[in-house]
Design a protein around this motif. Structure first.
Motif, mmCIF file in Angstrom:
data_model
loop_
_atom_site.group_PDB
_atom_site.id
_atom_site.type_symbol
_atom_site.label_atom_id
_atom_site.label_comp_id
_atom_site.label_asym_id
_atom_site.label_seq_id
_atom_site.Cartn_x
_atom_site.Cartn_y
_atom_site.Cartn_z
ATOM 1 N N ARG A 25 0.827 -1.213 0.000
ATOM 2 C CA ARG A 25 0.000 0.000 0.000
ATOM 3 C C ARG A 25 0.859 1.260 0.000
ATOM 4 O O ARG A 25 0.646 2.175 -0.806
ATOM 5 C CB ARG A 25 -0.933 -0.026 1.224
ATOM 6 C CG ARG A 25 -1.820 1.191 1.385
ATOM 7 C CD ARG A 25 -2.779 1.035 2.566
ATOM 8 N NE ARG A 25 -2.167 0.600 3.808
ATOM 9 C CZ ARG A 25 -1.497 1.388 4.652
ATOM 10 N NH1 ARG A 25 -1.356 2.672 4.401
ATOM 11 N NH2 ARG A 25 -1.003 0.901 5.786
ATOM 12 N N LEU A 26 1.852 1.297 0.877
ATOM 13 C CA LEU A 26 2.675 2.499 1.007
ATOM 14 C C LEU A 26 3.633 2.692 -0.175
ATOM 15 O O LEU A 26 3.783 3.810 -0.671
ATOM 16 C CB LEU A 26 3.455 2.453 2.317
ATOM 17 C CG LEU A 26 2.607 2.505 3.592
ATOM 18 C CD1 LEU A 26 3.483 2.313 4.825
ATOM 19 C CD2 LEU A 26 1.821 3.799 3.670
ATOM 20 N N PHE A 27 4.273 1.624 -0.629
ATOM 21 C CA PHE A 27 5.192 1.743 -1.763
ATOM 22 C C PHE A 27 4.452 2.202 -3.009
ATOM 23 O O PHE A 27 4.929 3.054 -3.746
ATOM 24 C CB PHE A 27 5.884 0.402 -2.068
ATOM 25 C CG PHE A 27 6.894 -0.050 -1.053
ATOM 26 C CD1 PHE A 27 7.460 0.821 -0.124
ATOM 27 C CD2 PHE A 27 7.311 -1.374 -1.035
ATOM 28 C CE1 PHE A 27 8.407 0.385 0.799
ATOM 29 C CE2 PHE A 27 8.255 -1.820 -0.128
ATOM 30 C CZ PHE A 27 8.803 -0.947 0.792
ATOM 31 N N TYR A 28 3.290 1.626 -3.245
ATOM 32 C CA TYR A 28 2.549 1.965 -4.462
ATOM 33 C C TYR A 28 2.020 3.391 -4.407
ATOM 34 O O TYR A 28 2.049 4.118 -5.391
ATOM 35 C CB TYR A 28 1.418 0.963 -4.697
ATOM 36 C CG TYR A 28 0.786 1.113 -6.057
ATOM 37 C CD1 TYR A 28 1.500 0.786 -7.205
ATOM 38 C CD2 TYR A 28 -0.515 1.583 -6.196
ATOM 39 C CE1 TYR A 28 0.929 0.926 -8.462
ATOM 40 C CE2 TYR A 28 -1.084 1.731 -7.447
ATOM 41 C CZ TYR A 28 -0.364 1.394 -8.576
ATOM 42 O OH TYR A 28 -0.929 1.546 -9.817
ATOM 43 N N ALA A 29 1.566 3.815 -3.250
ATOM 44 C CA ALA A 29 0.992 5.158 -3.119
ATOM 45 C C ALA A 29 2.046 6.254 -3.084
ATOM 46 O O ALA A 29 1.844 7.330 -3.653
ATOM 47 C CB ALA A 29 0.124 5.239 -1.865
#
Length: 192
Positions: A25-29
């Motif tokens: 979630r964090l890497f993609y966002a």
């Protein structure tokens, strides 16, 4: 196991699962380098020692994230209904528009990661390269089955097209992607 297959995903421990889900979630966002280990640990609700028992480094977590995205993509292609090669190619490429209109699309996780990892020898880039080799192989197999006289070259063109479509889907109107796929296949593949 075929040479281009990933090993089956092992059911991870709940803590490992939370770490991968949080990192995804964090890497993609926000981008991989922009997200620190401490934030992932805090949001996953695990201890620092737990993180390091699963992932000796952040790059190990990045590789796990990319390998999971790869498994998901391969499974989605494998789940496509079997059809004639040309229609299969359209369905494989059509996954780009499906992903782009699903919401919260920020481009291809592999292209995004490649932009942040410039060393081609890094484990992260090797994971990206494995994904790209698999994708090229899938396209090449379909093209060969369709009778393409140079399936290796045409597959490389379709990979380049896919990269461009992924960027268009993020930067421009993702609803334009299906028509672009149809036009590209019509122009690249001789009529039979």
């Amino acid at each position: 196991m075929k040479t281009n297959e990933l090993p089956l995903a092992v059911s991870p421990s709940p803590a490992r699962r939370r770490l991968i889900d949080t990192a995804t979630r964090l890497f993609y966002a926000g981008g991989i380098h922009a997200v620190g280990i401490d934030r992932i640990i805090a949001e996953a609700g695990v201890a620092k020692a737990t993180f390091y028992s699963h992932f000796p480094s952040k790059d190990d977590l990045v590789v796990a994230y990319l390998e999971e995205q790869d498994r998901i993509g391969r499974a989605a292609v494998a789940a496509l209904p079997k059809q004639p090669p040309r229609r299969m190619l359209a369905a494989i490429l059509g996954r780009i528009s499906t992903a782009a209109v699903a919401g919260d699309f920020r481009g291809c996780p592999f292209l995004n990661a490649a932009a942040e990892y410039t060393d081609p020898a890094s484990p992260v880039r090797r994971a990206i390269d494995a994904r790209r080799a698999w994708y090229h192989g899938v396209l090449r197999e379909q093209l060969a089955a369709d009778g393409d006289k140079t399936p290796e070259v045409t597959a490389a063109l379709l990979v380049a097209l896919s990269d461009g479509l992924l960027e268009i889907a993020y930067l421009d109107d993702p609803r334009s992607v299906p028509a672009l796929i149809e036009a590209a296949l019509t122009r690249l593949l001789p009529q039979r």
